[in-house]
Design an enzyme around this catalytic site. Structure first.
Site, PDB file in Angstrom:
ATOM      1  N   VAL B 257      48.799  38.573  25.894  1.00  0.00           N
ATOM      2  CA  VAL B 257      48.873  38.626  24.419  1.00  0.00           C
ATOM      3  C   VAL B 257      50.183  39.376  24.249  1.00  0.00           C
ATOM      4  O   VAL B 257      50.726  40.125  25.190  1.00  0.00           O
ATOM      5  CB  VAL B 257      47.527  39.789  24.214  1.00  0.00           C
ATOM      6  CG1 VAL B 257      47.916  41.094  24.985  1.00  0.00           C
ATOM      7  CG2 VAL B 257      47.536  40.160  22.727  1.00  0.00           C
ATOM      8  N   GLY B 258      50.609  39.154  23.122  1.00  0.00           N
ATOM      9  CA  GLY B 258      51.785  39.858  22.601  1.00  0.00           C
ATOM     10  C   GLY B 258      52.933  39.107  22.018  1.00  0.00           C
ATOM     11  O   GLY B 258      52.612  37.713  22.421  1.00  0.00           O
ATOM     12  N   SER B 259      54.110  39.584  21.721  1.00  0.00           N
ATOM     13  CA  SER B 259      55.028  38.583  21.021  1.00  0.00           C
ATOM     14  C   SER B 259      55.522  37.804  22.181  1.00  0.00           C
ATOM     15  O   SER B 259      55.868  36.576  22.022  1.00  0.00           O
ATOM     16  CB  SER B 259      56.020  39.444  20.183  1.00  0.00           C
ATOM     17  OG  SER B 259      55.470  40.108  19.381  1.00  0.00           O
ATOM     18  N   GLU B 283      42.759  34.793  27.455  1.00  0.00           N
ATOM     19  CA  GLU B 283      41.782  35.716  26.819  1.00  0.00           C
ATOM     20  C   GLU B 283      42.038  35.608  25.197  1.00  0.00           C
ATOM     21  O   GLU B 283      41.094  35.958  24.498  1.00  0.00           O
ATOM     22  CB  GLU B 283      41.808  37.113  27.218  1.00  0.00           C
ATOM     23  CG  GLU B 283      43.288  37.818  27.149  1.00  0.00           C
ATOM     24  CD  GLU B 283      42.886  39.365  27.719  1.00  0.00           C
ATOM     25  OE1 GLU B 283      42.114  39.672  28.748  1.00  0.00           O
ATOM     26  OE2 GLU B 283      43.541  40.160  27.232  1.00  0.00           O
ATOM     27  N   GLY B 377      43.502  42.053  30.398  1.00  0.00           N
ATOM     28  CA  GLY B 377      43.096  41.108  31.404  1.00  0.00           C
ATOM     29  C   GLY B 377      44.228  40.673  32.284  1.00  0.00           C
ATOM     30  O   GLY B 377      44.002  39.919  33.229  1.00  0.00           O
TER      31      GLY B 377
END
Lengths: 480, 480
Positions: B257-259, B283, B377
């Site tokens: 997740v994230g930029s 995820e 995760g």
């Protein structure tokens, strides 16, 4: 010739078999828990009068007929993923031999995918061999993956190992991802395959007859600290099984390899499990479990190695009719499989060199530098157990060194992985605790003579802001 | 009343629903990746004029209507296992709120077993609710486990979330160990259940109508470093898929997740996968994957959260007929399940705060003390992927700080877990390397302006004996 070797196979002396090993080969050897390793081929290779720089991969610990002979002959360049001999430890810690310790459950795949070099030769100890199959001896380890991966296969048939071992083996071989199904094992002692490791007959370059017992495991007698740890663990487990629905009807247990693990296995009779079925799902079957089976404390056991003392091996082999139903040896990627450990809700008890106030464990490197054996299956179990327990004496060096330290210099198991730390002074149940709370709980299981110093570190650490109280200036001051 | 709420249910205002929350309760909230969290009940609870000290557990990141409102009202005592809001970060780092970050895949079980306190109330955002079922909204997270564990259930039905979300959901609930079967999912987009989370009608204490969009995710535009990392990763993967039999026919990908993760997803079109089927098994489903689906680069995607920007959400919802077949949302213990990640041979790409010369990664704590979000995760994927990649820019703070450091002050992922480190300066393939060799490889992917200093550390460390070259005196000198 022995009837353990099928007619027509290329049976030769060890010296001739060793000719099949090239001087820069990657050699995959059977063996795990110090048993079931090849005894003759590598000494013969070591005796050859030529330079060599082998890469050797084993499933787990093997005897001196692998590590020591190659190191003494200056023929070992690289070694994976676990070793237990003084000679290999010394060679690795002096950086003469390159080494990396790996999670045991993953090593079969890593070998098949060439992550330790192109797999040239597998040297496997067996109790019998046919045209396209062999039956492993006292351990299975990663033999199925090694045999599948290697270009060439040397089989040592050891007459000193009982042929009845085939009655405990269950050799299940997985396909490579992504076409890999779940392992169909639904209970500790369920058998899903047979005792034979299949191989491509074209790979078989030599069969060697041997008759040499495993270098027997020697367990020290339990210390007072071991027994106090067993008491504390027992009290904790008795309370836990009353409240934890995962443990309401049955308890899957695992204990790490070594004398502490063996002592804890031997003290199982001190724990009141009520009418629950208790089974063992671990990587090594050690002497302590024989009593538990004999006394019906244990309904069965799954492992990848019979890491027994000489007396323990005799007892198992003499009573094979009794034990064969309740003891299953599996390949190491099944015995240590994360998915099975998770599905069974295993209670795993493993040890460490030291544990820090954050809950991280160093299981491999003394002082952060000197490897002992390797991570082995500790990460497979700690990370995937429903209840991961690290058990260790609170001190080393006769009480001079605390094994509860501000910060471990090397992390094998993180604070996220296991749940509980047990020493002879008590139980730190870390579940749900914040870093600050963990520090307080862990200081309480340190040796009393070190608690003031640990509290002083905790105070210094909490004087600075941040979620994790940390004082980098003094975090390693306790390092040996 | 909306037809999304079945007749006869206890529909009330948020203020009344909040009455069902006790002042010291453990509250389980839906939400993951900043979406699908309850919007109304906790602000109403926060506004009550009484002291409170809640424990709040979410599946993953949630919006300010959970963390901020409770912290501003001084009503949050404990928080698990992941958070992304400035307010909660500040409260945790000042130790006003106790926190522990946990492996996401394990949190459902940990909640069901009471490891974060006795689960009192679940507050769940849904797109529809019946007498004994609800359909989650833009994330599933641990909603099935939370609903099963809690004594009482509050459902927020959000009219701003499209009811068609039920077409992407696949809610599979596992039994507790040891009677837990393998998850029957055999491919990324296979559906094995339906969209409904079942519940015991006696638990349902309140249904609240809301109409408020998720606080939209905002991704920064890719930086030059992001794009260079994507290039290096692409070159590496193109070579790897040619030699790795696990990737011969299909490639399972996961991005954190994230930029940076979003940027890497967006650059997938730059990688030549040949005729392999490429699927996503991760995820979070982020904006970058929409292009890949539209361009048929990606055959399908499995996740637990639609962590999309506002524009991304609109695009998905407007094109739901097109996307519903190829996008599956699962509960977090399925999306992040170690056994599935291992069976599919996932190539996982996750980021870190810093990585050390030993190959350990710190993914959570800046300077070892200040938490960012939590481990999430990352451990589920890094540890179980067939190919675990850590991708990160080599510097932070505009180039003033190296993110390749001698020793990370906090370890989330150990040297045993992942295989490869990628920065904008190259790829360090750590497979098979000894600690000493890892150091050399990792220095080569550090920013050139820091390499001399890192080499000096390496030299000091190798001047001492031991398997792991280590200089405890200066290992933390680089800490901010």
């Amino acid at each position: 010739m022995t009837d353990r070797i099928a007619d027509g196979l290329p049976t030769v002396e060890a010296v001739a078999a060793a000719e099949a090993i090239g001087t820069e080969d990657t050699v995959l050897v059977s063996g795990f828990g110090g048993v079931g390793y090849p005894k003759a081929t590598l000494p013969a290779f070591a005796a050859r009068d030529e330079d060599a720089a082998l890469t050797v991969v084993s499933g787990g610990g093997v005897g001196q007929e692998v590590d020591d002979v190659l190191i003494e002959a200056d023929k070992l360049a690289r070694r994976y993923p676990f070793q237990t001999q003084a000679a290999s430890r010394e060679a690795i810690n002096s950086r003469e031999v390159a080494f990396h310790d790996r999670h045991i459950s993953r090593v079969g795949d890593e070998v098949r995918l060439g992550e330790f070099g192109d797999p040239d030769v597998a040297v496997i100890e067996a109790v019998s061999v046919g045209e396209d199959w062999l039956v492993p001896s006292t351990s299975i380890g990663h033999t199925p993956s090694f045999v599948a991966a290697a270009d060439r296969l040397i089989v040592e048939v050891n007459e000193a190992q009982p042929e009845e071992l085939e009655r405990v083996h269950d050799v299940f071989q997985r396909d490579l991802p992504p076409n890999r199904d779940p392992i169909p094992v639904t209970g500790a002692t369920e058998r899903v395959a047979d005792a034979r490791v299949p191989f491509d007959p074209e790979k078989l370059v030599a069969v060697v007859e041997t008759e040499q017992a495993d270098d027997p495991y020697e367990f020290r007698d339990p210390t007072d600290a071991d027994l106090a740890i067993a008491d504390n663990l027992g009290d904790f487990l008795e309370a836990e099984i009353e409240r934890n629905p995962v443990l309401a009807e049955s308890v899957y247990l695992q204990f790490g390899v070594g004398s502490l693990g063996n002592a804890l296995m031997g003290e199982l009779s001190g724990i009141d499990f009520g009418d629950r079925e208790v089974v063992y799902f671990g990587e090594v079957f050690q002497d302590g479990l024989l009593d538990a089976l004999d006394e019906d404390l244990l309904a069965g056991a799954s492992a990848t190695s019979l890491a027994l003392s000489e007396a323990g091996q005799e007892r198992l082999f003499d009573g094979i009719d009794r034990y064969a139903d309740d003891v299953v040896l599996r390949s190491a990627d099944v015995s240590n499989n994360p998915a099975l450990i998770e599905r069974f809700g295993v209670v795993g008890v493993n040890s460490a060199v030291d544990v820090d106030l954050y809950g991280n464990a160093n299981a491999t490197h003394i002082g952060g530098t000197d490897v002992v054996s390797g991570i082995g299956g500790g990460g497979d179990f700690n990370r995937n157990c429903r209840l991961g327990v690290i058990a260790l004496p609170s001190t080393a060096a006769g009480g001079d060194v605390s094994r509860i330290v501000p910060q471990v210099p090397h992390v094998d198991h993180t604070e996220h992985d296991h749940s509980v730390i047990v020493t002879e002074h008590g139980v730190a149940d870390l579940r749900g605790l914040s870093p600050d709370e963990r520090m307080t709980a862990l200081i309480e299981v340190a040796d009393p003579s070190f608690r003031d110093e640990l509290r002083a570190y905790h105070d210094r650490a909490t004087a600075a802001p941040g979620h994790v109280p940390f004082d980098p200036e003094t975090a390693f001051d306790w390092r040996d």
